[in-house]
Design an enzyme around this catalytic site. Structure first.
Site, PDB file in Angstrom:
ATOM      1  N   GLU A   1     -12.358   6.381  -2.408  1.00  0.00           N
ATOM      2  CA  GLU A   1     -11.162   5.522  -2.301  1.00  0.00           C
ATOM      3  C   GLU A   1     -10.875   4.819  -3.632  1.00  0.00           C
ATOM      4  OE1 GLU A   1      -9.083   5.620   0.227  1.00  0.00           O
ATOM      5  OE2 GLU A   1     -10.459   7.077   1.097  1.00  0.00           O
TER       6      GLU A   1
ATOM      7  N   TRP B   1      11.798   4.104   1.708  1.00  0.00           N
ATOM      8  CA  TRP B   1      10.441   3.655   1.369  1.00  0.00           C
ATOM      9  C   TRP B   1      10.489   2.570   0.301  1.00  0.00           C
ATOM     10  CZ3 TRP B   1       9.178   4.373  -3.752  1.00  0.00           C
ATOM     11  CH2 TRP B   1       9.901   5.342  -4.458  1.00  0.00           C
TER      12      TRP B   1
ATOM     13  N   TRP C   1      19.356   7.362   3.504  1.00  0.00           N
ATOM     14  CA  TRP C   1      18.599   6.332   4.217  1.00  0.00           C
ATOM     15  C   TRP C   1      19.536   5.409   5.000  1.00  0.00           C
ATOM     16  CZ3 TRP C   1      13.703   7.516   4.355  1.00  0.00           C
ATOM     17  CH2 TRP C   1      13.080   8.124   3.272  1.00  0.00           C
TER      18      TRP C   1
ATOM     19  N   ASN D   1      -5.577  -0.420   5.969  1.00  0.00           N
ATOM     20  CA  ASN D   1      -4.991   0.811   5.418  1.00  0.00           C
ATOM     21  C   ASN D   1      -4.371   1.712   6.491  1.00  0.00           C
ATOM     22  OD1 ASN D   1      -4.533   2.777   3.234  1.00  0.00           O
ATOM     23  ND2 ASN D   1      -5.984   4.001   4.405  1.00  0.00           N
TER      24      ASN D   1
ATOM     25  N   TRP E   1      -8.997   7.229  -5.513  1.00  0.00           N
ATOM     26  CA  TRP E   1      -7.572   7.279  -5.125  1.00  0.00           C
ATOM     27  C   TRP E   1      -6.784   6.253  -5.936  1.00  0.00           C
ATOM     28  CZ3 TRP E   1      -4.148  10.293  -2.885  1.00  0.00           C
ATOM     29  CH2 TRP E   1      -4.550  11.229  -1.927  1.00  0.00           C
TER      30      TRP E   1
ATOM     31  N   TRP F   1       3.403   4.282  -0.463  1.00  0.00           N
ATOM     32  CA  TRP F   1       4.721   4.433   0.177  1.00  0.00           C
ATOM     33  C   TRP F   1       5.264   5.843   0.001  1.00  0.00           C
ATOM     34  CZ3 TRP F   1       7.224   1.991   3.849  1.00  0.00           C
ATOM     35  CH2 TRP F   1       6.779   0.713   4.186  1.00  0.00           C
TER      36      TRP F   1
HETATM   37  C1  LIG Z   1       2.097   2.087   2.263  1.00  0.00           C
HETATM   38  C2  LIG Z   1       0.832   1.681   1.535  1.00  0.00           C
HETATM   39  C3  LIG Z   1       0.874   0.657   0.588  1.00  0.00           C
HETATM   40  C4  LIG Z   1      -0.282   0.274  -0.090  1.00  0.00           C
HETATM   41  N1  LIG Z   1      -0.201  -0.733  -1.012  1.00  0.00           N
HETATM   42  C5  LIG Z   1      -1.306  -1.107  -1.697  1.00  0.00           C
HETATM   43  C6  LIG Z   1      -1.245  -2.142  -2.678  1.00  0.00           C
HETATM   44  O1  LIG Z   1      -0.191  -2.708  -2.978  1.00  0.00           O
HETATM   45  N2  LIG Z   1      -2.412  -2.496  -3.279  1.00  0.00           N
HETATM   46  C7  LIG Z   1      -3.590  -1.889  -3.013  1.00  0.00           C
HETATM   47  O2  LIG Z   1      -4.620  -2.261  -3.592  1.00  0.00           O
HETATM   48  N3  LIG Z   1      -3.669  -0.893  -2.122  1.00  0.00           N
HETATM   49  C8  LIG Z   1      -2.572  -0.481  -1.437  1.00  0.00           C
HETATM   50  N4  LIG Z   1      -2.676   0.518  -0.515  1.00  0.00           N
HETATM   51  C9  LIG Z   1      -3.952   1.220  -0.350  1.00  0.00           C
HETATM   52  C10 LIG Z   1      -4.917   0.645   0.719  1.00  0.00           C
HETATM   53  O3  LIG Z   1      -4.246   0.420   1.912  1.00  0.00           O
HETATM   54  C11 LIG Z   1      -5.611  -0.633   0.271  1.00  0.00           C
HETATM   55  O4  LIG Z   1      -6.144  -0.472  -1.020  1.00  0.00           O
HETATM   56  C12 LIG Z   1      -6.762  -1.005   1.219  1.00  0.00           C
HETATM   57  O5  LIG Z   1      -6.288  -1.159   2.524  1.00  0.00           O
HETATM   58  C13 LIG Z   1      -7.392  -2.285   0.730  1.00  0.00           C
HETATM   59  O6  LIG Z   1      -8.362  -2.756   1.611  1.00  0.00           O
HETATM   60  P1  LIG Z   1      -9.886  -2.817   1.177  1.00  0.00           P
HETATM   61  O7  LIG Z   1     -10.037  -3.493  -0.131  1.00  0.00           O
HETATM   62  O8  LIG Z   1     -10.654  -3.361   2.319  1.00  0.00           O
HETATM   63  O9  LIG Z   1     -10.178  -1.273   0.967  1.00  0.00           O
HETATM   64  P2  LIG Z   1     -11.520  -0.425   0.981  1.00  0.00           P
HETATM   65  O10 LIG Z   1     -11.372   0.576   2.048  1.00  0.00           O
HETATM   66  O11 LIG Z   1     -12.716  -1.289   0.994  1.00  0.00           O
HETATM   67  O12 LIG Z   1     -11.438   0.379  -0.392  1.00  0.00           O
HETATM   68  C14 LIG Z   1     -11.970  -0.136  -1.621  1.00  0.00           C
HETATM   69  C15 LIG Z   1     -10.904  -0.135  -2.680  1.00  0.00           C
HETATM   70  O13 LIG Z   1     -10.452   1.201  -2.924  1.00  0.00           O
HETATM   71  C16 LIG Z   1      -9.061   1.192  -3.224  1.00  0.00           C
HETATM   72  N5  LIG Z   1      -8.338   1.948  -2.185  1.00  0.00           N
HETATM   73  C17 LIG Z   1      -8.688   2.123  -0.894  1.00  0.00           C
HETATM   74  N6  LIG Z   1      -7.802   2.916  -0.268  1.00  0.00           N
HETATM   75  C18 LIG Z   1      -6.873   3.243  -1.180  1.00  0.00           C
HETATM   76  C19 LIG Z   1      -5.692   4.036  -1.144  1.00  0.00           C
HETATM   77  N7  LIG Z   1      -5.297   4.679  -0.040  1.00  0.00           N
HETATM   78  N8  LIG Z   1      -4.943   4.119  -2.269  1.00  0.00           N
HETATM   79  C20 LIG Z   1      -5.316   3.498  -3.401  1.00  0.00           C
HETATM   80  N9  LIG Z   1      -6.424   2.748  -3.501  1.00  0.00           N
HETATM   81  C21 LIG Z   1      -7.194   2.617  -2.407  1.00  0.00           C
HETATM   82  C22 LIG Z   1      -8.617  -0.254  -3.201  1.00  0.00           C
HETATM   83  O14 LIG Z   1      -8.668  -0.755  -4.508  1.00  0.00           O
HETATM   84  C23 LIG Z   1      -9.650  -0.909  -2.306  1.00  0.00           C
HETATM   85  O15 LIG Z   1      -9.801  -2.282  -2.533  1.00  0.00           O
HETATM   86  C24 LIG Z   1      -1.510   0.929   0.174  1.00  0.00           C
HETATM   87  C25 LIG Z   1      -1.551   1.956   1.123  1.00  0.00           C
HETATM   88  C26 LIG Z   1      -0.389   2.331   1.806  1.00  0.00           C
HETATM   89  C27 LIG Z   1      -0.452   3.433   2.827  1.00  0.00           C
END
Ligand SMILES: Cc1cc2nc3c(=O)[nH]c(=O)nc-3n(C[C@H](O)[C@H](O)[C@H](O)COP(=O)(O)OP(=O)(O)OC[C@H]3O[C@@H](n4cnc5c(N)ncnc54)[C@H](O)[C@@H]3O)c2cc1C
Length: 473
Positions: free
Chosen positions: A274, A358, A305, A340, A277, A381
């Protein structure tokens, strides 16, 4: 100027990397300058804007940074206004000969920095930018032809190939050689909000990281998808404003993996995936800057849209009549964070059930998320809308009820954020309209009275989405 340090006084411009630990702008400044001046630039508007959860978190992070700097014998200086004006003014006022800051990845930010660099050069001062936001820079992970990746899996493979090259975090000395500047009105402490409320976000981030690796990482692969449990790290707000360094997180995870049982290692490696990602979206932002303006995929730039303001408002407020969507949107407003899985569900709902762009969702998230991040937000998005790099295929349309039943089977998440539905049994919580009138009254949840009717019919909207996207191809 000392014999071995190139600069006499360096302004360390804190933007994003709001921490002293493993901050390359700060430790390079300590290495290169006789004195440093820690500096923050605040827009005038930021003092008066409505306090969203994001702004509260930012303030708290800034207070924490100031406290950490004070522990090290200095303090945060503040300049108000647009950095294009405020930074040259600060250079002149503090008689600095260099400004150190962390580098940005978005084209508008990089252009602004290029202009600032020129202006400072005219004043005899250097602007030096240090890589910080990602573990491996975008130009370090390219395919065999030297081009950027557009698909995650090969990107990740190439990224992992150089995993050992991720720099190790650097701790800071206890004392910072800072310039003694008499004018206290320029210190953060002079702002009325600066001494109120919590401000130990950097400490909180380290604590979260340790707790996650100790208690949750082993089960991460499974539990990360269940919004009703605390299965993820919640580090994203910290990574967004930089109260923790991404390298610190990465190396802590690697070390935890070395000592973990084989079954737990899988969870940690999914967690690292992640983090990759996140890097993937940063390199998309750098190599394909148009994603901030329009769809990555050309064929979806002219999608039609909906402009339905009522639908958008009901989505934003968590009043769509679809419990999982409403729980998620209310979580965002209450906490400045959203799980997420829930982000994917609400993004699919906005774009593919309400047919709203979006980009409107992206803006709403950016305003409210404490973890708002240009790269990941845009990537998320565009993924959900099916318009991005390595996106969910456009014809994959989440059914909000089936998603809810699968990922929130007992309704824990919905009950937490939608009090109107708290008394409902698990069998009806994700589709309260499936109860007959008598059952609705017995649970004090009459649909259309205590809780909204579904805003749209998912099956009808699904068919419409298929048509709209097909027309664009
Ligand atoms: C529509 C949409 C918008 C999002 N907007 C943001 C945003 O503005 N900022 C943001 O940090 N993340 C965003 N995410 C990705 C993700 O949802 C969050 O990073 C995650 O939920 C953060 O929670 P956590 O720190 O507990 O994640 P954990 O699951 O603990 O993951 C650890 C770290 O990995 C990174 N990460 C995890 N999942 C993703 C992912 N799918 N994409 C990119 N990085 C990821 C983050 O930095 C996160 O803190 C978005 C996802 C979607 C679907």
């Amino acid at each position: 100027m000392s014999a071995h340090r190139p600069y006499r006084r360096i302004l360390v411009w804190f933007r994003r990397a709001l921490r002293v630990d493993d901050n390359p702008a700060l430790w390079n400044a300590l290495h290169d300058g006789d004195e440093v001046v820690p500096l923050l630039c605040l827009s005038n508007a930021s003092l008066y804007q409505k306090l969203t959860e994001r702004r509260k978190f930012l303030r708290s992070a800034i207070r924490g940074l100031d406290a950490d700097l004070r522990d090290r014998g200095t303090a945060l200086h503040v300049r108000m206004g647009n950095p294009a004006v405020a930074i040259p003014a600060a250079v002149a006022a503090y008689q600095a000969d260099a400004v150190y800051a962390v580098a940005l990845h978005d084209a508008p930010g990089m252009h602004r920095d290029a202009r600032l660099k020129q202006e400072l050069a005219g004043m005899g001062a250097a602007l030096i930018l240090w890589p910080d936001r990602v573990m491996r820079e975008a130009n370090q992970v390219l395919n065999a032809a030297g081009s950027p990746y557009k698909v995650f899996t090969p990107y990740k493979r190439a990224w992992l190939h150089g995993a050992d090259d991720v720099p190790r975090p650097v701790s800071l000395p206890r004392q910072i050689r800072s310039a003694a500047i008499a004018d206290g009105s320029q210190l953060l402490a002079a702002l009325s909000w600066a001494s109120r409320g919590p401000g130990d976000e950097a400490v909180g981030a380290q604590r979260l990281l340790r707790a996650f690796l100790k208690n949750s990482a082993a089960h991460y692969s499974v539990r990360r998808d269940i919004p009703g449990v605390e299965g993820t790290s919640r580090l994203s707000p910290h990574l967004s404003v930089g109260t923790i360094s991404i390298r610190r997180v990465y190396w802590a995870a690697r070390e935890a993996a070395e000592h973990a049982a084989p079954s737990a290692r899988e969870g940690i490696s999914t967690f690292i995936s992640e983090l990759i990602w996140r890097e993937f979206y940063y390199q998309v932002l750098l190599h394909f800057p148009h994603v901030l303006e329009t769809a990555f995929r050309e064929e979806f730039r002219k999608l039609r849209w909906s402009e339905n303001a009522r639908h958008f408002a009901q989505w934003s407020e968590g009043m769509t009549g679809y419990p999982i969507v409403d729980a998620a949107m209310r979580q965002l407003l209450q906490e400045g964070w959203m799980h997420n899985r829930a982000r994917m569900i609400v993004a699919s709902f906005l774009t593919k059930d309400l047919h709203i762009s979006w980009q409107r969702g992206e803006q709403h998230f950016f305003r409210h998320l404490a973890d708002a991040d240009l790269a990941s937000n845009n990537g998320g998005w565009q993924w959900a809308a099916g318009t991005g790099t390595d996106a969910s295929p456009w014809f994959r349309i989440f059914n909000p009820v089936l998603q809810a039943k699968k990922f929130d089977p007992d309704g824990t998440y919905v009950r937490r954020y939608v009090p109107e539905l708290r008394a409902l049994p698990a069998s009806h919580i994700h589709e309260p309209w499936s109860m007959n009138r008598q059952e609705q009254e017995a649970h004090r949840c009459v649909v259309g009275k205590h809780y909204p009717r579904p805003l749209v019919d998912h099956h009808e909207q699904r068919a419409k989405t298929m048509m709209i996207y097909k027309q664009s191809l």
